[in-house]
Design a protein around this motif. Sequence first.
Motif, PDB file in Angstrom:
ATOM      1  N   THR A 185       0.837  -1.200   0.000  1.00 24.93           N
ATOM      2  CA  THR A 185       0.000   0.000   0.000  1.00 24.93           C
ATOM      3  C   THR A 185       0.869   1.245   0.000  1.00 24.93           C
ATOM      4  O   THR A 185       2.065   1.202   0.314  1.00 24.93           O
ATOM      5  N   GLU A 230      -9.274  -8.009   1.590  1.00 24.04           N
ATOM      6  CA  GLU A 230      -9.476  -6.643   2.068  1.00 24.04           C
ATOM      7  C   GLU A 230      -9.608  -5.628   0.923  1.00 24.04           C
ATOM      8  O   GLU A 230     -10.412  -4.692   1.020  1.00 24.04           O
ATOM      9  N   PHE A 231      -8.833  -5.810  -0.122  1.00 23.42           N
ATOM     10  CA  PHE A 231      -8.780  -4.774  -1.161  1.00 23.42           C
ATOM     11  C   PHE A 231      -9.684  -5.069  -2.340  1.00 23.42           C
ATOM     12  O   PHE A 231      -9.617  -4.391  -3.372  1.00 23.42           O
ATOM     13  N   SER A 232     -10.535  -6.091  -2.196  1.00 20.65           N
ATOM     14  CA  SER A 232     -11.529  -6.346  -3.251  1.00 20.65           C
ATOM     15  C   SER A 232     -12.723  -5.408  -3.124  1.00 20.65           C
ATOM     16  O   SER A 232     -13.525  -5.289  -4.051  1.00 20.65           O
ATOM     17  N   ARG A 233     -12.842  -4.742  -1.989  1.00 21.99           N
ATOM     18  CA  ARG A 233     -13.953  -3.809  -1.764  1.00 21.99           C
ATOM     19  C   ARG A 233     -13.536  -2.396  -2.201  1.00 21.99           C
ATOM     20  O   ARG A 233     -12.361  -2.030  -2.185  1.00 21.99           O
ATOM     21  N   THR A 234     -14.531  -1.586  -2.503  1.00 16.27           N
ATOM     22  CA  THR A 234     -14.301  -0.199  -2.919  1.00 16.27           C
ATOM     23  C   THR A 234     -15.146   0.728  -2.031  1.00 16.27           C
ATOM     24  O   THR A 234     -16.368   0.498  -1.896  1.00 16.27           O
ATOM     25  N   ALA A 255     -11.091   0.973  -0.870  1.00 17.88           N
ATOM     26  CA  ALA A 255     -10.219   0.102  -0.080  1.00 17.88           C
ATOM     27  C   ALA A 255      -9.712   0.852   1.146  1.00 17.88           C
ATOM     28  O   ALA A 255      -9.422   2.048   1.086  1.00 17.88           O
ATOM     29  N   CYS A 269      -6.947   0.420   4.474  1.00 20.31           N
ATOM     30  CA  CYS A 269      -5.812  -0.351   4.989  1.00 20.31           C
ATOM     31  C   CYS A 269      -6.195  -0.983   6.312  1.00 20.31           C
ATOM     32  O   CYS A 269      -6.617  -0.287   7.246  1.00 20.31           O
TER      33      CYS A 269
END
Length: 262
Positions: free
Chosen positions: A37, A51-55, A57, A59
């Motif tokens: 990140t 975790e970073f598949s959502r929008t 994102a 940390c």
Amino acid sequence: MSNTGANSRTAMSASKFTLLCNSHNCRTKLSGFAWVTACSHVFCDQHGTEEFSRTPAICPACSSMLSGKLDVLRTELAPSEQYKAMVLVGLQPETVLEISHKALDFWTYQVNQERLLMEYSLSRAGGQVLQMEKFMIQQNQSKELELNALRGEMASLKKVLEEYKRKYSEVLERLNERNGQYQKLQGLLDSLRMHTLGTGEKDPISHPFTTGLVKPRSSHNSPSFLGPEGDRFFSLGSENAKTFFQFSTPTRDRTQTFIKKN
């Protein structure tokens, strides 16, 4: 020269360091692919994908918003030689140095974060150790008090036990004396019995009443009014019976008249 030696030692120590997943629930060593990140955090491929598949994102380590296109990247930790030969080709030396500097800063940040985390864990463990030591001291003091109380109780029980032993010894001594007396009395009783039996065999008991008048019982000479035990007291022969039952009436003057004349 000194700065160069320090940097070389730092580089050598950093080269031995292995990146760990910054997720608090993971903390595994990274290999293969990882997610990095813009806030200088790195995650394993599994947690980064989750975790970073959502929008937008966010940390998981510092809760920073990662809305930029290049704020999150999935990178290969061990790239091929061809990739390393071509990734920076054509860039200006200043750009290459800037990219390398930022990559080193990321690596240094990760090393410092791990060091701080280890120091925090160490201090927390030290605090827990101090608490455990205090707890152990309190427990030792309470156990020592209980042990002293038990020792006092044991001493009192020993005194009671000694008293019971003394009483038991006295009772046992008295019992032995009573047994001795009983044995003596039993011996005397046995000797008296033997003496009585020996005397009875040598001198049998005579008839309850023996007088000069008593004669051997004869069923023919006993008077009819006497019972079967009558002749135990006396027995009359035929001559004595005649003498006993014969009597003479006084002589009267036949001429004497018993009628009173008026």
